[in-house]
Design a protein around this motif. Structure first.
Motif, PDB file in Angstrom:
ATOM      1  N   ILE A 264    -122.112  11.689 -96.756  1.00 58.81           N
ATOM      2  CA  ILE A 264    -121.448  11.949 -95.449  1.00 58.81           C
ATOM      3  C   ILE A 264    -120.317  11.475 -95.274  1.00 58.81           C
ATOM      4  O   ILE A 264    -119.156  12.099 -95.081  1.00 58.81           O
ATOM      5  CB  ILE A 264    -122.584  11.803 -94.462  1.00 58.81           C
ATOM      6  CG1 ILE A 264    -123.514  12.748 -94.301  1.00 58.81           C
ATOM      7  CG2 ILE A 264    -121.721  12.090 -93.088  1.00 58.81           C
ATOM      8  CD1 ILE A 264    -123.026  14.347 -94.128  1.00 58.81           C
ATOM      9  N   ARG A 265    -120.148  10.192 -95.611  1.00 58.35           N
ATOM     10  CA  ARG A 265    -119.086   9.407 -95.488  1.00 58.35           C
ATOM     11  C   ARG A 265    -117.924   9.851 -96.316  1.00 58.35           C
ATOM     12  O   ARG A 265    -116.893  10.049 -96.204  1.00 58.35           O
ATOM     13  CB  ARG A 265    -119.122   7.754 -95.825  1.00 58.35           C
ATOM     14  CG  ARG A 265    -118.045   6.961 -95.529  1.00 58.35           C
ATOM     15  CD  ARG A 265    -117.929   6.736 -94.036  1.00 58.35           C
ATOM     16  NE  ARG A 265    -116.738   6.030 -93.800  1.00 58.35           N
ATOM     17  CZ  ARG A 265    -115.712   6.234 -92.864  1.00 58.35           C
ATOM     18  NH1 ARG A 265    -116.108   7.208 -92.038  1.00 58.35           N
ATOM     19  NH2 ARG A 265    -114.917   5.294 -92.645  1.00 58.35           N
ATOM     20  N   GLN A 267    -117.865  12.773 -97.924  1.00 58.02           N
ATOM     21  CA  GLN A 267    -117.363  14.202 -97.644  1.00 58.02           C
ATOM     22  C   GLN A 267    -116.486  14.291 -96.227  1.00 58.02           C
ATOM     23  O   GLN A 267    -115.560  14.723 -96.195  1.00 58.02           O
ATOM     24  CB  GLN A 267    -118.513  15.170 -97.256  1.00 58.02           C
ATOM     25  CG  GLN A 267    -119.589  15.302 -98.032  1.00 58.02           C
ATOM     26  CD  GLN A 267    -118.682  16.653 -99.029  1.00 58.02           C
ATOM     27  OE1 GLN A 267    -118.377  17.379 -98.442  1.00 58.02           O
ATOM     28  NE2 GLN A 267    -118.730  16.228-100.265  1.00 58.02           N
ATOM     29  N   GLU A 268    -116.705  13.162 -95.210  1.00 55.78           N
ATOM     30  CA  GLU A 268    -115.667  13.079 -94.024  1.00 55.78           C
ATOM     31  C   GLU A 268    -114.567  12.506 -94.795  1.00 55.78           C
ATOM     32  O   GLU A 268    -113.586  13.110 -94.350  1.00 55.78           O
ATOM     33  CB  GLU A 268    -116.390  12.199 -93.224  1.00 55.78           C
ATOM     34  CG  GLU A 268    -115.634  11.979 -91.702  1.00 55.78           C
ATOM     35  CD  GLU A 268    -116.402  10.880 -90.896  1.00 55.78           C
ATOM     36  OE1 GLU A 268    -117.529  11.531 -90.397  1.00 55.78           O
ATOM     37  OE2 GLU A 268    -115.750   9.826 -90.601  1.00 55.78           O
ATOM     38  N   PHE A 271    -112.692  15.299 -96.287  1.00 57.35           N
ATOM     39  CA  PHE A 271    -112.092  16.370 -95.366  1.00 57.35           C
ATOM     40  C   PHE A 271    -110.931  15.694 -94.335  1.00 57.35           C
ATOM     41  O   PHE A 271    -110.027  16.502 -94.165  1.00 57.35           O
ATOM     42  CB  PHE A 271    -113.361  16.827 -94.185  1.00 57.35           C
ATOM     43  CG  PHE A 271    -112.734  17.450 -92.997  1.00 57.35           C
ATOM     44  CD1 PHE A 271    -112.519  18.809 -93.278  1.00 57.35           C
ATOM     45  CD2 PHE A 271    -112.618  17.010 -91.816  1.00 57.35           C
ATOM     46  CE1 PHE A 271    -112.131  19.577 -91.958  1.00 57.35           C
ATOM     47  CE2 PHE A 271    -112.044  17.711 -90.825  1.00 57.35           C
ATOM     48  CZ  PHE A 271    -112.140  18.856 -90.988  1.00 57.35           C
TER      49      PHE A 271
ATOM     50  N   LEU B  44    -112.333  25.632 -88.858  1.00 56.78           N
ATOM     51  CA  LEU B  44    -112.165  24.411 -89.005  1.00 56.78           C
ATOM     52  C   LEU B  44    -113.098  23.302 -88.647  1.00 56.78           C
ATOM     53  O   LEU B  44    -113.558  22.272 -89.399  1.00 56.78           O
ATOM     54  CB  LEU B  44    -110.869  23.876 -88.566  1.00 56.78           C
ATOM     55  CG  LEU B  44    -110.211  22.724 -88.856  1.00 56.78           C
ATOM     56  CD1 LEU B  44    -109.935  22.221 -90.212  1.00 56.78           C
ATOM     57  CD2 LEU B  44    -108.728  22.426 -87.764  1.00 56.78           C
ATOM     58  N   GLU B  47    -116.164  23.397 -90.666  1.00 52.50           N
ATOM     59  CA  GLU B  47    -115.904  22.938 -92.117  1.00 52.50           C
ATOM     60  C   GLU B  47    -116.122  21.284 -91.620  1.00 52.50           C
ATOM     61  O   GLU B  47    -116.803  20.652 -92.306  1.00 52.50           O
ATOM     62  CB  GLU B  47    -114.597  23.345 -92.542  1.00 52.50           C
ATOM     63  CG  GLU B  47    -114.406  22.353 -93.948  1.00 52.50           C
ATOM     64  CD  GLU B  47    -112.958  22.688 -94.323  1.00 52.50           C
ATOM     65  OE1 GLU B  47    -112.237  23.320 -93.673  1.00 52.50           O
ATOM     66  OE2 GLU B  47    -112.446  21.828 -95.340  1.00 52.50           O
ATOM     67  N   ALA B  48    -115.512  20.772 -90.633  1.00 56.44           N
ATOM     68  CA  ALA B  48    -115.426  19.313 -90.305  1.00 56.44           C
ATOM     69  C   ALA B  48    -116.986  19.042 -90.253  1.00 56.44           C
ATOM     70  O   ALA B  48    -117.338  17.816 -90.581  1.00 56.44           O
ATOM     71  CB  ALA B  48    -114.809  19.218 -88.920  1.00 56.44           C
ATOM     72  N   LYS B  51    -118.868  18.751 -93.196  1.00 57.82           N
ATOM     73  CA  LYS B  51    -118.334  17.269 -94.022  1.00 57.82           C
ATOM     74  C   LYS B  51    -118.999  16.075 -93.300  1.00 57.82           C
ATOM     75  O   LYS B  51    -118.610  15.200 -93.579  1.00 57.82           O
ATOM     76  CB  LYS B  51    -116.775  17.572 -94.124  1.00 57.82           C
ATOM     77  CG  LYS B  51    -116.279  18.775 -94.902  1.00 57.82           C
ATOM     78  CD  LYS B  51    -116.390  18.444 -96.299  1.00 57.82           C
ATOM     79  CE  LYS B  51    -115.708  19.535 -97.124  1.00 57.82           C
ATOM     80  NZ  LYS B  51    -116.104  19.752 -98.594  1.00 57.82           N
ATOM     81  N   GLY B  52    -119.776  16.295 -92.307  1.00 55.43           N
ATOM     82  CA  GLY B  52    -120.304  15.276 -91.839  1.00 55.43           C
ATOM     83  C   GLY B  52    -119.730  14.657 -90.349  1.00 55.43           C
ATOM     84  O   GLY B  52    -120.202  13.796 -89.750  1.00 55.43           O
ATOM     85  N   VAL B  53    -118.809  15.422 -90.046  1.00 54.37           N
ATOM     86  CA  VAL B  53    -118.090  15.025 -88.818  1.00 54.37           C
ATOM     87  C   VAL B  53    -118.802  15.425 -87.806  1.00 54.37           C
ATOM     88  O   VAL B  53    -119.084  16.620 -87.301  1.00 54.37           O
ATOM     89  CB  VAL B  53    -116.719  15.416 -88.626  1.00 54.37           C
ATOM     90  CG1 VAL B  53    -115.951  15.371 -87.301  1.00 54.37           C
ATOM     91  CG2 VAL B  53    -115.866  14.931 -89.891  1.00 54.37           C
TER      92      VAL B  53
END
Lengths: 714, 174
Positions: A264-265, A267-268, A271, B44, B47-48, B51-53
């Protein structure tokens, strides 16, 4: 009441500003760290720093605008300030821009280096491995659960709790429960004795259960412990479900969490890759802007403080150049500039003192000069000074009065230039110029010339001027009009002659006349007729000549005798009309041109009548009979600030010779065969006794012309 | 992204948060707010999330007494919902206001769970006088400050992060 201001020293305020800037930037830098508690105020810090940058930018723009205005006005010190600030900005901006550019490059490259395909693949693989492991474990637990469900098939409801206890003991399950589709619990068994109630499915699970008839998923229960929840329908029962909770081994759970956290880290971060770059670049830019703008603003203030004494000096110098020596500049610092300002103050004080002394000396010189000018102006003698090249330097008022030329208007020119413009005085001016050039010592000369008022006689004295070194530095000419003095001497001499004539000649004339008459009386009867006739002619001649001599002596007596005037105010034009009326029946043709101005004079009318008679008589005698024309003009003139009535008498006679003009007014000067030659002398005497002047108008060529000026009465 | 959001109003209209309805339900012990909020994530934001946000919303509930000059708020409550994706389990986790975690297999299920706000406490009946007029106001406000720091400045500028609903005001029927 005096106000006291608490003023923070400039250096302290600068330190505070930079401290604030550094603190703000440090806070913002810390806020970007995820673990930081400042993360919550990151946006505010960003806004505060941006506002700070805008404020600093505004201050810099205001200062720059102010500087540009000063430059346009060409104010003192503005160019030096501009040069220093430009240099500072250039020196500060260039390295800062280079550092900023390479920092951004380094930052971007650093962030990019975090990511590559291998790591990405490895992260995906690790996650997939974990998911496979968990899925495999889930499949195993599903199979176990289905076997348990098969064992519960066809069991009476009363036997189910017992069977659940057995199953719980045989399996790894931490909880086994059987419930109906309505959620009623039939039986349950837990490995933890404290759990009385089983973990019943929530609405979401029920929803899926109704759709799929079975449910299996990993989920967190108390203490974030991961368990696999599997719900299977019990075959051949009326909507009964078996729920089994299997624990996830601690090691597997930790590894799975670790892999998920890392994934996750990662991926974040992937992003946020662009956002990170932009965000860090933005912070760097803010750091650069805040630092640079603060430095530029401080540079503005500092350089203005440094340039302030220089600006004062420039203003002071300009003031001194404009003649203001009272400028005293404040000495703010005891540094080199302070020393310079103090020296400037001393200099202006000394200049002011010298200026005052020079002014006093100049005033004294000016007073002396004015005093001399006053003396010269009030001298009756004309004074003209010349420089070494005989150019006129000064001329007094008396020079104008005597020469009738504004000599002072010709300062810087020679007498020869003066002669060119005044032909009537050319002779005397050229003569004086020659004397000036030739004389090495004091000279004196009488010069006679025919001025506008007739013959004038000047007594000129010239003195060359020498410096102490013996060099010739100029000359001075003093001249006096001695015409009246000479005339007075002549009059006195003629008076003496007349007195003697009266005494020496007139006294014997009476006995001579009486004797001649007695001879005639005694001898006329005794002598023969021829002799008597001869005697009579002789005695008659003697008596006539004696009478003539008596008249001549009387005329002399009258000329020499002081006049006894009885003055009164008369209009000269009326007097002229009265006199002309006496000649009405004569053959004289008079042309009169009387001006409309004031012609009132204070004179003895008897004397003036005699003057007119003498002049008209002279004109008659100078012309042939029947052709005499006399033109009489009167006008009002101003000469030497005095009002005069001018009378001109012009005839058409034979005129005067040039050699007669100078002596025509002297006694016994006559062009006639008969006459005593006293007529014009008496005329001149009468006119001068009335304060007037008479001269021959040399510009008149058609005959004789006389001009008389008598003081006008206002 | 900014360019896409500014240039494509159609896209911009496909996401956002809207309050469908709200009403005050009278229970015996007190009042309960019954509301439905529709969450539509932008590409967006989706997607965030994947991605784990984590994404957070604050559901604000207020009871206002409208006046001539100003409208005082006599009751307000904030309900924090946090949505997060678990890549390992391929599930969406919703953290409810009572800190209870709910796992969902699909995003829609998670958003549906969030669409009905659950109050921890009932509203005291004494607050609402029978003779007064009252308004019930509700909004769901996207909490940008819970985003990662590097993303926050852009969340204030990019329309795809404009995921808050306006105030939905409804008169309270008595």
């Amino acid at each position: 009441m005096a106000h006291s201001k608490i003023r923070i020293p400039f250096r302290v305020s600068i330190l505070l500003l930079f401290g604030f800037v550094l603190l703000s930037l440090q806070l913002m830098s810390s806020a970007t760290q995820e673990s930081s508690e400042l993360g919550e105020i990151y946006s505010w810090l960003l806004v505060i720093n941006t506002i700070g940058s805008v404020i600093l930018l505004g201050l810099v723009i205001i200062n720059a605008y102010s500087l540009v205005r000063e430059l346009r006005k060409k104010e003192a010190g503005s160019r030096l300030t501009t040069r220093m600030i430009s240099l500072f900005v250039l020196l500060a901006l260039a390295p800062a821009a280079i550092v900023f550019y390479f920092s951004v490059q380094f930052l971007h490259q650093g962030i990019d280096s975090w990511f590559n395909v291998e790591i990405d693949r490895a992260m995906d693989d690790a996650l997939e491995l974990s998911q496979s492991s968990l899925a495999q474990r889930m499949n195993w637990h599903i199979k176990q659960t289905r076997q348990m469900s098969a064992k519960l098939q066809n069991l009476p409801e009363a036997s189910i709790p017992l069977e659940l206890g057995n199953l719980s003991t045989e399996s790894e399950a931490i909880e086994i429960a059987v419930f109906s589709s309505q959620g009623h619990i039939l039986a349950s068994s837990s490995s933890n004795p404290s759990d009385i109630l089983p973990h019943l499915p929530d609405e979401q699970i029920w929803l899926q259960l109704r759709q799929n008839k079975a449910y299996f998923a990993y989920e967190a229960v108390e203490n974030d412990e991961m368990v696999a929840r599997i719900i299977e329908p019990i075959p051949d029962t009326q909507n009964l479900f078996l729920q089994v909770l299997y624990p996830l081994p601690m090691r597997i759970s930790d590894l799975s969490d670790s892999i998920e956290f890392a994934f996750i880290r990662f991926q974040e971060m992937t992003f946020l890759r662009d956002s990170l770059k932009t965000s860090f670049s933005l912070i760097l830019l803010l750091v650069l802007l805040l630092s640079l703008l603060a430095a530029i603003w401080v540079a503005f203030v500092s350089i203005r403080n440094i340039v302030a004494p220089v600006k004062d000096l420039v203003k002071g110098t300009q003031a001194v150049a404009e003649g203001d020596y009272q400028q005293q500049l404040p000495v703010t610092n005891q540094d080199d500039l302070g020393f310079l300002v103090e020296s400037f103050n001393q200099m202006t004080r000394r200049i002011a003192r010298s200026r005052d002394e020079t002014r006093i000396a100049g005033l004294e010189v000016e007073n002396q000069r004015a005093y001399l000018e006053t003396i010269l102006a009030n001298l009756t003698a004309g004074v003209i000074s010349f420089d070494a090249n005989f150019y006129i330097r000064t001329a007094n008022q008396a020079a104008y009065r005597i020469l009738h030329i504004p000599v002072s208007h010709f300062v810087g020119q020679t007498l020869l230039n003066l002669a060119v413009k005044h032909h009537e005085l050319a002779e005397i001016l050229v003569a004086i110029q020659r004397l000036l050039e030739q004389a090495d010592d004091i000279w004196e000369q009488r010069i006679v010339f025919l001025g506008p008022n007739g013959r004038q006689e000047l007594l000129c004295r010239g003195t060359p001027l020498f410096s102490q070194m013996g060099e010739r530095i100029g000359a001075i000419v003093v001249f006096d009009d001695v015409t009246d003095l000479i005339q007075a001497q002549k009059n006195a001499a003629w008076g003496e002659v007349a007195r003697r004539l009266a005494h020496e000649i007139k006294n014997p004339l009476t006995p001579i006349q009486l004797s001649a008459e007695r001879l005639q009386h005694k001898l006329a009867k005794e002598l023969p007729e021829a002799s008597a006739e001869f005697l009579h002619r002789g005695t008659k001649t003697i008596v006539q000549q004696v009478e003539a001599m008596k008249r001549m002596v009387d005329d002399f007596s009258e000329y020499a005798r002081p006049s006894k005037k009885q003055v009164e105010r008369i209009n000269l034009q009326d007097l002229i009309q009265e006199v002309l009326a006496l000649y009405m029946h004569s053959n004289v043709l008079f042309h009169c041109q009387f001006s409309e101005g004031n012609t009132v004079v204070e004179v003895d009318p008897v004397s003036i009548r005699q003057v007119l008679h003498n002049l008209i008589k002279n004109a008659l005698e100078a012309t042939s009979a029947g052709k005499c024309q006399i033109e009489i003009k009167t006008s009002h003139v101003n000469r030497n600030n005095t009002e005069y009535v001018e009378l001109g008498i012009y005839d058409n006679g034979s005129g005067l010779h040039a050699d007669q003009i100078e002596t025509i007014f002297e006694p016994y000067v006559t062009s006639k065969s008969k006459g005593t030659g006293l007529g014009l002398a008496i005329v001149k005497k009468i006119i001068e006794e009335h304060g007037g002047v008479i001269w021959v108008d040399t510009s008149y060529n058609a005959g004789a012309g006389f001009v008389i000026q008598l003081p006008a009465l206002n | 992204m900014l360019l896409i959001s500014w240039c494509c109003p159609v896209l911009a209209n496909q996401f956002g948060v809207k309050v469908r309805h709200v009403k005050l339900v009278d229970n015996d012990q007190g009042y309960r707010v019954d509301a439905e909020i529709d969450y539509q994530l932008s590409p967006l934001a989706r997607e965030a999330l994947e991605k784990g946000v984590p994404l957070s919303w604050n559901v604000r509930v207020e009871i206002r007494r409208p006046g001539l000059l100003w409208t005082p708020v006599i009751y307000k409550q904030k309900l924090r919902y946090t949505l997060q994706y678990h890549a390992l389990l391929k599930q969406y986790e919703v953290k409810a206001p009572d800190n209870h975690l709910e796992m969902f297999l699909t995003l829609n299920a998670a958003l549906n769970f969030m669409s009905i706000p659950k109050q921890n406490e009932l509203i005291d009946k004494q607050l609402i006088a029978p003779e007064q007029r009252y308004q019930l106001a509700i909004r769901s406000q996207f909490h940008r400050e819970s985003l990662p720091a590097p993303l926050r400045p852009f969340a204030y500028l990019n329309q795809q992060w404009f995921l808050s609903s306006p105030w939905f005001i409804w008169p309270i029927q008595k």
